[in-house]
Design a protein around this motif. Structure first.
Motif, PDB file in Angstrom:
ATOM      1  N   CYS A 146      44.130  32.189  75.169  1.00  0.00           N
ATOM      2  CA  CYS A 146      44.461  33.225  76.141  1.00  0.00           C
ATOM      3  C   CYS A 146      45.685  32.736  76.916  1.00  0.00           C
ATOM      4  O   CYS A 146      45.661  31.605  77.428  1.00  0.00           O
TER       5      CYS A 146
ATOM      6  N   HIS B  66      35.782  29.184  81.825  1.00  0.00           N
ATOM      7  CA  HIS B  66      36.364  30.031  80.777  1.00  0.00           C
ATOM      8  C   HIS B  66      36.039  29.484  79.384  1.00  0.00           C
ATOM      9  O   HIS B  66      35.717  30.237  78.474  1.00  0.00           O
TER      10      HIS B  66
ATOM     11  N   CYS C 177      34.850  31.417  76.054  1.00  0.00           N
ATOM     12  CA  CYS C 177      35.912  31.808  75.121  1.00  0.00           C
ATOM     13  C   CYS C 177      36.067  30.798  73.975  1.00  0.00           C
ATOM     14  O   CYS C 177      36.694  29.753  74.145  1.00  0.00           O
TER      15      CYS C 177
ATOM     16  N   CYS D 250      39.807  29.690  73.091  1.00  0.00           N
ATOM     17  CA  CYS D 250      40.420  28.641  73.912  1.00  0.00           C
ATOM     18  C   CYS D 250      39.771  27.295  73.631  1.00  0.00           C
ATOM     19  O   CYS D 250      40.449  26.261  73.616  1.00  0.00           O
TER      20      CYS D 250
HETATM   21 ZN   LIG Z   1      40.407  32.150  76.277  1.00  0.00          ZN
END
Ligand SMILES: [Zn+2]
Lengths: 203, 190
Positions: free
Chosen positions: B4, B30, B34, B37
């Protein structure tokens, strides 16, 4: 790892071995042997740095030779306020950038003579090797090629940070750019490499 | 897999252990949500280890000999301009010296008082010495410079000697008078 060429690793001066800063001071006072020691310490890390920057050995050696000659000629310009390593790397990276510009001019010239549009002129990416058959040597040459193809401003920070393990602060001094810029260029350089080398990076 | 974009910088800084506490907390949250990532971070860490472990490029064996040769050439070039600068100054010495000595001759002829003749001789000697001193300094300086390059130095010395003889040859017409005056100065000095 033990034979790491970064100047940072062999820089724990024992009472017997003078620091780089002491060596340049001795040289400023006329001790030519001190200069020889500087050459001995820095020839390999600098050749590595410039080799990755320019992508070929003979040019890299020329640039590093010139770097040492500049140090030799301008020894009096070094002031003890800076680390010697950042000083000599600054000289080397400036010379390497000059060499890169010279090459670009020459290439554009030769392309225009051939009648090509220089926008179209780019070597094809390294032929992607199927996973699993990439041995160590091949992996290295693929990585080196990917580094070499990075735009200069990303390439220099990635080599200094990830290959030679300088700190952000030192890189900022060497290249005379703010630390924030160093960080963002390192990030962008890494992203490009990650994109190109993905198939090598999945473990 | 691209990360991201709003976390890319943090991920890079995190890999370098350069992330502040607050950003680190936010990033960890995060990463838990995610996978993209998370995968990117892993790849960046692998990339960094590959880059660190690239086998070093060794300079060729000729590297140091070539460098020494270039340094030697530089030293030789460096001593050359000094020689050319040396000439006018050095030529000036005998000329001024002769001037001073002829003045002295005039003084000696005009003023017969022994005391004052000694004084004027001393003055003249001092004068010609002070004119010569810059050259002495120059010669000394070139000695102290790190000139391990003996060839450059002997060439330098040869030039000095040569310029000396040349300058003397220039003044052959006065040389006999000069010798007489010189011996007189010596006599006065001792
Ligand atoms: Zn991400």
């Amino acid at each position: 790892m033990l034979d790491k060429t970064s100047p940072m690793t062999d820089k724990k001066p024992s009472p017997k071995s003078p620091t780089d800063e002491e060596l340049i001071l001795y040289f400023q006072e006329g001790d030519v042997y001190a200069f020889e020691q500087i050459v001995h310490r820095y020839k390999e890390p600098l050749v590595n740095f410039i080799y990755h920057f320019l992508g070929d050995r003979s040019n890299a050696e020329d640039v590093v030779q010139e770097t040492f000659i500049r140090v030799y000629k301008n020894k009096h310009l070094y002031r003890n306020i800076a680390k010697f390593s950042t000083w000599i790397y600054t000289i080397a990276s400036n010379l390497a950038k000059t060499e890169l510009r010279r090459r670009r001019r020459r290439r554009i010239l030769s392309i225009s003579q051939m009648g090509f549009d220089d926008k179209d002129y780019d070597l094809p990416d390294h032929v992607k090797t199927p996973e699993g058959i990439v041995d160590g040597e091949m992996k290295e040459s693929i990585i080196r090629e990917a580094i070499e193809k990075l735009p200069a401003k990303f390439k220099e920070v990635v080599i200094l940070r990830d290959v030679q393990e300088f700190s952000y602060e030192e890189i900022s001094e060497i290249l005379d750019i703010p630390i924030g810029t160093v960080k963002s260029r390192v990030n962008r350089g890494r992203q490009r490499l990650q994109k190109k080398l993905q198939y090598l990076l999945d473990k | 897999m691209a990360p991201c974009q709003r976390f890319a910088q943090d991920l890079s800084d995190f890999a370098d252990n350069e992330l502040d506490k607050i950003s680190k907390g936010r990033l960890t949250d995060h990463l838990n949500k995610c996978p993209n990532c998370a995968k990117y971070l892993k790849q960046i860490q692998v990339l960094r280890s590959y880059l660190r472990e690239l086998s070093p490029i060794k300079p060729t064996q000729e590297f140091v000999p070539i460098l020494r040769d270039r340094m030697r050439k530089f030293q030789q070039e460096k001593s050359r301009p000094e020689r050319t600068m040396f000439f006018p100054g050095h030529r000036l010495v005998p000329v001024l010296g002769i001037g001073a000595l002829s003045l002295l001759v005039v003084f000696l002829l005009v003023d017969q008082s022994p005391k004052s003749s000694v004084q004027s001789t001393r003055m003249a000697v001092q004068k010609s010495q002070s004119v010569e001193s810059p050259n002495n300094a120059l010669a000394l300086e070139s000695d102290t410079q790190d000139q391990k390059v003996a060839s450059g130095q002997s060439g330098f010395a040869a030039q000095v000697a040569e310029s000396d003889t040349l300058a003397r040859a220039d003044s052959t017409s006065n040389s006999q008078d000069l010798d007489a005056v010189r011996s007189r100065i010596r006599a006065v000095n001792y």
